[in-house]
Design an enzyme around this catalytic site. Structure first.
Site, PDB file in Angstrom:
ATOM      1  N   ASP A  13       5.132  23.704 -31.622  1.00 16.96           N
ATOM      2  CA  ASP A  13       5.802  22.682 -31.757  1.00 16.96           C
ATOM      3  C   ASP A  13       5.162  21.528 -31.334  1.00 16.96           C
ATOM      4  OD1 ASP A  13       9.334  22.122 -30.915  1.00 16.96           O
ATOM      5  OD2 ASP A  13       7.997  20.735 -31.549  1.00 16.96           O
ATOM      6  N   ASP A 111       7.660  19.976 -38.119  1.00 17.59           N
ATOM      7  CA  ASP A 111       6.794  20.078 -36.779  1.00 17.59           C
ATOM      8  C   ASP A 111       6.761  21.256 -36.015  1.00 17.59           C
ATOM      9  OD1 ASP A 111       8.836  19.751 -35.122  1.00 17.59           O
ATOM     10  OD2 ASP A 111       7.733  18.585 -33.646  1.00 17.59           O
ATOM     11  N   GLU A 112       7.261  22.447 -36.585  1.00 11.91           N
ATOM     12  CA  GLU A 112       7.208  23.560 -35.977  1.00 11.91           C
ATOM     13  C   GLU A 112       6.811  24.769 -36.764  1.00 11.91           C
ATOM     14  OE1 GLU A 112      10.876  25.076 -34.277  1.00 11.91           O
ATOM     15  OE2 GLU A 112      11.495  23.222 -34.210  1.00 11.91           O
TER      16      GLU A 112
HETATM   17  P1  TTP Z   1      11.673  18.090 -32.061  1.00 14.09           P
HETATM   18  O1  TTP Z   1      10.475  18.979 -32.158  1.00 14.09           O
HETATM   19  O2  TTP Z   1      12.800  18.486 -31.743  1.00 14.09           O
HETATM   20  O3  TTP Z   1      11.389  16.671 -31.268  1.00 14.09           O
HETATM   21  P2  TTP Z   1       9.922  16.193 -31.131  1.00 14.09           P
HETATM   22  O4  TTP Z   1       8.725  16.710 -31.794  1.00 14.09           O
HETATM   23  O5  TTP Z   1      10.365  14.633 -31.544  1.00 14.09           O
HETATM   24  O6  TTP Z   1       9.709  16.148 -29.563  1.00 14.09           O
HETATM   25  P3  TTP Z   1       9.489  17.278 -28.633  1.00 14.09           P
HETATM   26  O7  TTP Z   1       8.317  16.685 -28.147  1.00 14.09           O
HETATM   27  O8  TTP Z   1      10.653  17.517 -27.718  1.00 14.09           O
HETATM   28  O9  TTP Z   1       9.104  18.425 -29.380  1.00 14.09           O
HETATM   29  O10 TTP Z   1      11.796  17.445 -33.484  1.00 14.09           O
HETATM   30  C1  TTP Z   1      10.460  17.269 -34.380  1.00 14.09           C
HETATM   31  C2  TTP Z   1      10.935  15.952 -35.346  1.00 14.09           C
HETATM   32  O11 TTP Z   1      12.184  16.304 -36.299  1.00 14.09           O
HETATM   33  C3  TTP Z   1      11.334  14.776 -34.633  1.00 14.09           C
HETATM   34  O12 TTP Z   1      10.094  14.167 -34.246  1.00 14.09           O
HETATM   35  C4  TTP Z   1      12.176  14.124 -35.386  1.00 14.09           C
HETATM   36  C5  TTP Z   1      12.810  14.987 -36.185  1.00 14.09           C
HETATM   37  N1  TTP Z   1      14.217  15.173 -35.764  1.00 14.09           N
HETATM   38  C6  TTP Z   1      15.224  14.361 -36.186  1.00 14.09           C
HETATM   39  O13 TTP Z   1      15.009  13.852 -37.110  1.00 14.09           O
HETATM   40  N2  TTP Z   1      16.792  14.489 -35.831  1.00 14.09           N
HETATM   41  C7  TTP Z   1      16.928  15.399 -34.740  1.00 14.09           C
HETATM   42  O14 TTP Z   1      17.942  15.237 -34.291  1.00 14.09           O
HETATM   43  C8  TTP Z   1      15.776  15.893 -34.241  1.00 14.09           C
HETATM   44  C9  TTP Z   1      16.218  17.032 -32.904  1.00 14.09           C
HETATM   45  C10 TTP Z   1      14.603  16.054 -34.601  1.00 14.09           C
HETATM   46 MG    MG Z   2       8.589  18.708 -31.586  1.00 14.83          MG
END
Ligand code: TTP
Ligand code: MG
Length: 358
Positions: A13, A111-112
């Site tokens: 992630d 992103d995962e």
């Molecule tokens: P996440 O992996 O949940 O968040 P992140 O990568 O920004 O932060 P973390 O370090 O906690 O993993 O989500 C990945 C991307 O998906 C995030 O950068 C933006 C998008 N996203 C949205 O557009 N809306 C949302 O509600 C969430 C949770 C994520």
């Molecule tokens: Mg993330």
């Protein structure tokens, strides 16, 4: 059964993904709170925060929060609009790095990803080295950090990747699964949305440990098939394979004309309306698409479908309309009246986070 017990699954992630990509392009943002999402319009904006960097999280800003609230919590943050085409480019480069490390690969959103590396590592030490190598390659090539969870299945790997963000590496071995799950809140479990969490709380179930000790027959009575699934997850069991996400999803509309027609102006007008309806649904569900298909039925019920896959993922109405128009053109023949037309988009990819296993 024995083979499944020995799987080694990674969940990768990316950290603060949209914000990290923006920072990578603009070094002047480093150290500042950055919020990616809707325009705050001096506190009068509509829409939500897509994500924010860790600096902004210190002020309580979170994904999904109204942008006006983020603006109140941290007015000095740099607010940036969401630039999906940019994140897609970076995402696809990262995904191809990840794909190269795994025998089975499954991306989740932008992103995962899950990687099954069972045949590539002999023991947990090698798994750890492989994960470090992945982190290093992504960092060297993209300047971005990620967090990796390693576990015997997708469920455990996904929970593990979240444990030590950012730049984390968390390993949960078979014998540690029970202790790992025990203290976690039940809403961390896949499939447990807010509503289910509330229902479970009412039964006195707060942690995954509580759930694992609950009478499974009562869970089935209250939650049906989901009850069984929840119980198995609470034991740390998840047999689902890492695989390609099915792309069965599509969004389409069609319309039968009141009277069969060869008025091409009318046909294009109706086609545009169908495209707009399709686009609206696509937008509401935060999907990008790659394939557009049209359907034409002539007055004698002869039916044709014709599709085209674009070289890029997009969510633009113009791309749907233009492609649909081009696809329809060869079917417009003066001697053949049209009875029905349809427009559909497929090869969908979600830009939102998925919270459930497919
Ligand atoms: P996440 O992996 O949940 O968040 P992140 O990568 O920004 O932060 P973390 O370090 O906690 O993993 O989500 C990945 C991307 O998906 C995030 O950068 C933006 C998008 N996203 C949205 O557009 N809306 C949302 O509600 C969430 C949770 C994520
Ligand atoms: Mg993330």
């Amino acid at each position: 059964m024995a083979a499944l017990q020995h799987r080694v699954i990674f969940h990768v992630d990316m950290d603060q993904f949209f914000a990290a990509v923006e920072e990578q392009l603009r070094p002047d943002l480093k150290g500042k709170p950055v919020v990616v999402g809707a325009d705050p319009k001096d506190g009068k904006g509509r829409g939500v925060v897509s994500t924010c960097n860790y600096e902004a999280r210190k002020y309580g800003v979170k994904s999904g929060m109204p942008i006006t609230k983020a603006w109140r919590l941290c007015p000095e943050a740099v607010f940036l609009p969401v630039n999906i085409p940019l994140y897609l480019q970076v995402s696809s480069r990262i995904m191809s790095i990840l794909r190269s490390y795994a025998e089975k690969f499954e991306s989740w959103g932008l992103d995962e990803a899950f990687l099954d590396v069972s045949s590539r590592v002999e023991n947990i030490e090698e798994a750890k080295q492989l994960a470090s190598q992945i982190k290093k390659e992504i960092h060297e090539k993209e300047g971005l950090t990620c967090s990796i969870g390693i576990g015997p299945n997708k469920l455990i790997a996904k929970l593990a990747s979240d444990m030590q963000k950012p730049d984390g590496l968390t390993i949960v071995e078979d014998e540690d699964v029970k202790a790992f799950l025990e203290p976690l809140d039940i809403d961390r479990l896949l499939w447990v949305g807010k509503k289910t969490a509330r229902k479970l709380n009412k039964l006195g179930i707060k942690t995954i440990g509580d759930l694992s000790r609950y009478d499974p027959s009562v869970l089935v009575e209250k939650f049906g098939v989901l009850g069984t699934q929840l119980y198995l997850y609470a034991q740390g069991q998840d047999r689902s394979e890492v695989g390609f996400q099915s792309e069965v999803k599509s969004i389409g509309r069609n319309v039968t004309f009141e009277k069969d027609t060869s008025d091409w102006n009318l046909v294009f007008k109706v086609l545009d309306k169908l495209c707009e309806d399709v686009h609206k649904e696509l937008d509401q569900n935060h999907f990008l698409f790659k394939t557009v298909t049209i359907t034409v039925r002539y007055e004698n019920f002869e039916t044709h479908t014709h599709g085209r896959t674009l070289p890029f993922l997009t969510s633009r109405l113009e791309d749907i309309k233009k492609t649909a128009h081009e696809l329809l053109q060869p079917y417009l023949r003066p001697e053949r009246k049209i009875r029905l037309i349809g427009a559909r988009v497929s090869s969908l990819v979600s830009t939102e986070k998925q919270t459930k296993l497919a």
